[in-house]
Design a protein around this motif. Structure first.
Motif, PDB file in Angstrom:
ATOM      1  N   GLY A 122      -5.267  -5.749 -12.172  1.00 22.28           N
ATOM      2  CA  GLY A 122      -4.558  -6.139 -10.822  1.00 22.28           C
ATOM      3  C   GLY A 122      -3.627  -5.082 -10.306  1.00 22.28           C
ATOM      4  O   GLY A 122      -3.423  -4.690  -9.280  1.00 22.28           O
ATOM      5  N   GLU A 123      -2.721  -4.641 -11.231  1.00 25.23           N
ATOM      6  CA  GLU A 123      -1.863  -3.511 -11.074  1.00 25.23           C
ATOM      7  C   GLU A 123      -2.385  -2.061 -10.594  1.00 25.23           C
ATOM      8  O   GLU A 123      -1.828  -1.216 -10.012  1.00 25.23           O
ATOM      9  CB  GLU A 123      -0.797  -3.506 -12.240  1.00 25.23           C
ATOM     10  CG  GLU A 123      -0.009  -4.616 -12.342  1.00 25.23           C
ATOM     11  CD  GLU A 123       1.076  -4.460 -13.544  1.00 25.23           C
ATOM     12  OE1 GLU A 123       0.620  -3.344 -14.416  1.00 25.23           O
ATOM     13  OE2 GLU A 123       1.992  -5.259 -13.720  1.00 25.23           O
ATOM     14  N   ASN A 124      -3.644  -1.915 -11.206  1.00 29.26           N
ATOM     15  CA  ASN A 124      -4.286  -0.769 -10.887  1.00 29.26           C
ATOM     16  C   ASN A 124      -5.429  -1.006  -9.793  1.00 29.26           C
ATOM     17  O   ASN A 124      -6.281  -0.055  -9.963  1.00 29.26           O
ATOM     18  CB  ASN A 124      -4.785  -0.392 -12.237  1.00 29.26           C
ATOM     19  CG  ASN A 124      -3.864   0.417 -13.095  1.00 29.26           C
ATOM     20  OD1 ASN A 124      -3.293   1.244 -12.898  1.00 29.26           O
ATOM     21  ND2 ASN A 124      -3.169  -0.726 -13.958  1.00 29.26           N
ATOM     22  N   GLY A 125      -5.510  -1.981  -9.121  1.00 26.62           N
ATOM     23  CA  GLY A 125      -6.523  -2.192  -7.923  1.00 26.62           C
ATOM     24  C   GLY A 125      -7.789  -2.533  -8.462  1.00 26.62           C
ATOM     25  O   GLY A 125      -8.935  -2.099  -7.695  1.00 26.62           O
ATOM     26  N   VAL A 126      -8.063  -2.687  -9.666  1.00 26.23           N
ATOM     27  CA  VAL A 126      -9.593  -3.480 -10.201  1.00 26.23           C
ATOM     28  C   VAL A 126      -9.726  -4.573  -9.872  1.00 26.23           C
ATOM     29  O   VAL A 126      -9.343  -5.553 -10.599  1.00 26.23           O
ATOM     30  CB  VAL A 126      -9.649  -2.446 -11.600  1.00 26.23           C
ATOM     31  CG1 VAL A 126     -10.934  -2.979 -11.970  1.00 26.23           C
ATOM     32  CG2 VAL A 126      -9.250  -1.369 -12.004  1.00 26.23           C
ATOM     33  N   ASN A 127     -10.729  -5.044  -9.147  1.00 25.91           N
ATOM     34  CA  ASN A 127     -11.106  -6.324  -8.604  1.00 25.91           C
ATOM     35  C   ASN A 127     -12.343  -7.194  -9.786  1.00 25.91           C
ATOM     36  O   ASN A 127     -13.097  -6.466 -10.032  1.00 25.91           O
ATOM     37  CB  ASN A 127     -11.467  -6.502  -7.316  1.00 25.91           C
ATOM     38  CG  ASN A 127     -11.579  -7.930  -6.964  1.00 25.91           C
ATOM     39  OD1 ASN A 127     -10.380  -8.752  -6.997  1.00 25.91           O
ATOM     40  ND2 ASN A 127     -12.784  -8.335  -6.289  1.00 25.91           N
ATOM     41  N   ILE A 128     -11.770  -8.225 -10.528  1.00 24.11           N
ATOM     42  CA  ILE A 128     -12.666  -8.762 -11.273  1.00 24.11           C
ATOM     43  C   ILE A 128     -13.643  -9.808 -10.343  1.00 24.11           C
ATOM     44  O   ILE A 128     -12.849 -10.709  -9.995  1.00 24.11           O
ATOM     45  CB  ILE A 128     -11.881  -9.428 -12.395  1.00 24.11           C
ATOM     46  CG1 ILE A 128     -10.910  -8.498 -13.147  1.00 24.11           C
ATOM     47  CG2 ILE A 128     -12.743 -10.240 -13.240  1.00 24.11           C
ATOM     48  CD1 ILE A 128      -9.976  -9.024 -14.195  1.00 24.11           C
ATOM     49  N   ALA A 129     -14.746  -9.582 -10.456  1.00 28.99           N
ATOM     50  CA  ALA A 129     -15.737 -10.582  -9.997  1.00 28.99           C
ATOM     51  C   ALA A 129     -16.036 -11.692 -10.801  1.00 28.99           C
ATOM     52  O   ALA A 129     -16.117 -12.770 -10.308  1.00 28.99           O
ATOM     53  CB  ALA A 129     -16.865  -9.869  -9.666  1.00 28.99           C
ATOM     54  N   ASN A 130     -15.897 -11.479 -12.357  1.00 31.41           N
ATOM     55  CA  ASN A 130     -16.348 -12.609 -13.238  1.00 31.41           C
ATOM     56  C   ASN A 130     -15.689 -12.276 -14.600  1.00 31.41           C
ATOM     57  O   ASN A 130     -15.613 -10.865 -15.078  1.00 31.41           O
ATOM     58  CB  ASN A 130     -17.846 -12.471 -13.417  1.00 31.41           C
ATOM     59  CG  ASN A 130     -18.376 -13.814 -13.893  1.00 31.41           C
ATOM     60  OD1 ASN A 130     -17.886 -14.346 -15.053  1.00 31.41           O
ATOM     61  ND2 ASN A 130     -19.212 -14.866 -13.204  1.00 31.41           N
ATOM     62  N   PHE A 131     -15.262 -13.161 -15.263  1.00 33.24           N
ATOM     63  CA  PHE A 131     -14.348 -13.079 -16.230  1.00 33.24           C
ATOM     64  C   PHE A 131     -15.062 -14.054 -17.400  1.00 33.24           C
ATOM     65  O   PHE A 131     -14.929 -15.340 -17.390  1.00 33.24           O
ATOM     66  CB  PHE A 131     -12.896 -13.127 -16.323  1.00 33.24           C
ATOM     67  CG  PHE A 131     -11.982 -12.919 -17.322  1.00 33.24           C
ATOM     68  CD1 PHE A 131     -12.298 -12.784 -18.681  1.00 33.24           C
ATOM     69  CD2 PHE A 131     -10.755 -12.257 -16.821  1.00 33.24           C
ATOM     70  CE1 PHE A 131     -11.159 -12.133 -19.360  1.00 33.24           C
ATOM     71  CE2 PHE A 131      -9.839 -11.621 -17.739  1.00 33.24           C
ATOM     72  CZ  PHE A 131     -10.225 -11.947 -19.023  1.00 33.24           C
ATOM     73  N   THR A 132     -15.588 -13.498 -18.731  1.00 29.88           N
ATOM     74  CA  THR A 132     -15.995 -14.530 -19.630  1.00 29.88           C
ATOM     75  C   THR A 132     -15.438 -13.979 -20.966  1.00 29.88           C
ATOM     76  O   THR A 132     -15.115 -12.993 -21.523  1.00 29.88           O
ATOM     77  CB  THR A 132     -17.708 -14.160 -19.571  1.00 29.88           C
ATOM     78  OG1 THR A 132     -18.180 -14.372 -18.268  1.00 29.88           O
ATOM     79  CG2 THR A 132     -18.194 -14.979 -20.857  1.00 29.88           C
TER      80      THR A 132
END
Length: 531
Positions: free
Chosen positions: A476-486
């Motif tokens: 989040g702090e580096n602007g990387v958006n997570i679409a899915n987290f397993t």
């Protein structure tokens, strides 16, 4: 109506005649490939496009290719084709992976002779009437040590020819075991050893991030004084600026280059230096090779357009049209499983074991095997395909085993791939759900349920608090958006994994931040072809 093919580069008349003899309507326009506006204007008429390297098949061209089903490249390199755009468009991309091997290897040997005996300079001097016999003191190849960087298809032919010249052959190739390299007549060495020992160095590796500037300024400085360097593979493998300096200083005795970092090479730092031989990318330029690849691509394209048979395809499995309807998602899964393991494995692979369970075991396992192996091999050779991948695996001494079993669990079917190296075994399993989307269901024996995305991040760690927060906060702090987290673990406090599906590649600084936390044993970005 008969299929219609455009030949937009200079293929032989014999190849063009193959299309006609097979009942295909063909337009032979060998100069249109250089005119991108004209090509974009007319490409919509054709079912097939046969090219060499002059035609650039861009996304713009493909946008106008309303009927196009297949692109056939007479040769191995497909950098001039936008393959992701072709896949999205549903266009098969074929090449002819083995037609230029001998020709390119022979050119490398010829370049070695030319630079060892200063043939081009001596020729120019003699034509000028100077007769400078004492000026051109050469060096024998006999009993010299030849260092081969990349001893695959072409490098193997070079090694064979070099042994015939009584040269000592050593090879650096991290993808091959010492035993396989010995079978090719060479001694396996590390790169530093090759640099220190070789009298001649010849490169025969594809241009990847791992091989770009493999002969860097630092590497060149560690070469044996008086070394001669030959590059008939790809521009960008050698730091040309550093090489020029070492040629001027006399540390490097000579160089012979057929490929350059920028092509066409009308101006280059190596030009006009003493004892540097340059040719304009002639590695595949023999009558025999050009004829072979032209005839081969004409036959492949004709077979596909008339019967649906797929050969040497870079973006589609070799299966029949009937099989493709059922197997398509499973072939994509097999490729993803192979790609996952291939991107994580940086040492020679000894064996690939593939287990097919339930529904998967009833399919064309040969095609699925090819998809798995192709996925693995793409990590080191982006031009590999489902036809050439098993050949490459065999050449590397990789043992491929297949096991089938009836449905044994909650899934109607699944595929499990295990790769064996000298150091470890690594496994992954996946299935296809009713929506026809591949899913990862097990990694390292840990059960998960992960959607496959184009850009992913894989981490391993001990099961301790703070992992989810660290990953989420850093992204989040580096602007990387997570679409899915397993997430998954084998037991409380045991080994754990995380697989993140992200919207874009994770930047290197972000990867470094995660590694610097000390929480992760492994932080590995992954890329998948989901088109």
């Amino acid at each position: 109506m008969a299929p219609k093919v455009l030949v937009s580069d200079k293929l032989s008349e014999t190849a063009v005649q193959i299309f006609r003899d097979r009942g295909i309507d063909v337009d032979f326009m060998p100069d249109v490939g250089k005119d991108k506006e004209k090509l974009a204007e007319i490409i919509g008429q054709y079912d097939g496009l046969a090219i060499r390297s002059a035609t650039k098949v861009t996304e713009t061209i493909l946008a106008n290719a309303h009927k196009l089903k297949v692109i056939g490249r007479a040769g191995i390199g497909t950098d001039n084709i936008d393959k992701p755009a072709a896949s999205k468009k549903g266009v098969i991309v074929m090449n002819t992976p083995f037609g230029n091997m001998v020709t390119t290897a022979e050119h490398a040997i010829a370049m070695m002779f030319a630079v060892a005996r200063q043939i081009p300079d001596a020729n120019a001097s003699t034509h000028a009437g100077k007769w400078e016999k004492s000026k051109f003191m050469g060096s024998e190849l006999t009993n010299k040590t030849l260092g081969i960087i990349g001893i695959g298809n072409i490098g193997s032919v070079v090694a064979d020819r070099a042994r015939g010249l009584k040269m000592k052959v050593i090879a650096y190739d991290p993808t091959l075991s010492a035993e396989k390299i010995a079978e090719k007549g060479a001694e396996k060495v590390e790169l530093d050893d090759l640099l220190a020992r070789a009298d001649f160095i010849t490169l025969h590796t594809p241009l990847l991030e791992a091989t770009r500037n493999i002969l860097s300024r630092d590497a060149l400085a560690r070469t044996k004084k008086g070394v001669r360097i030959v590059n008939c593979a790809r521009g960008g493998l050698v730091d040309e600026e550093a090489l020029a300096e070492l040629l001027k200083s006399g540390h490097v005795a000579g160089a012979a280059f057929d490929v350059f970092s920028v092509e066409p090479a009308t101006d280059n730092v190596l030009f006009n230096l003493p004892n540097v031989v340059c040719t304009p990318h002639l590695g595949a330029a023999t009558t025999e090779a050009q004829e072979n690849v032209a005839l081969q691509v004409a036959e492949q394209m004709s077979n596909y357009l008339l019967t649906g048979a797929v050969e040497n395809a870079l973006n589609m499995p070799s299966v029949t049209a009937e099989e493709a309807k059922v197997m398509g998602p499973w072939i994509k899964l097999a490729d993803h499983l192979g790609a996952f393991i291939g991107q994580l494995t940086d040492e020679p692979i000894k064996a690939i074991n593939i287990l097919y369970d339930g529904e998967a075991s009833t399919m064309n396992l040969e095609a699925l095997n090819c998809a798995v192996v192709s996925g693995i091999m793409k990590a080191t050779n982006p031009d590999v395909n489902m036809v050439s991948a098993p050949v490459m695996a065999k050449e590397r001494g990789v043992q491929i085993s297949t096991t089938s079993q009836d449905q044994s669990g909650a899934f109607e079917g699944y595929i499990k791939v295990t790769v064996v190296t000298d150091k470890r075994e690594r496994s992954i399993a996946g299935t296809v759900f009713s929506d026809d989307k591949p899913r990862f269901i097990q990694i390292k024996g840990i059960n998960i349920d992960a959607e496959v995305g184009a850009h992913m991040l894989y981490t391993t760690n001990k099961d301790v608090p703070g992992i989810i927060g660290t990953l989420g906060q850093t992204m989040g702090e580096n602007g990387v958006n997570i679409a899915n987290f397993t997430l998954g673990r084998n037991k409380a406090g045991g080994d754990a994994i995380a697989l993140l599906y992200v919207d874009a590649p994770v930047p290197d600084p972000v990867l470094a931040k995660l590694k610097d936390t000390g929480l992760f044993q492994q932080v590995q970005p992954l890329e998948f072809d989901v088109a």
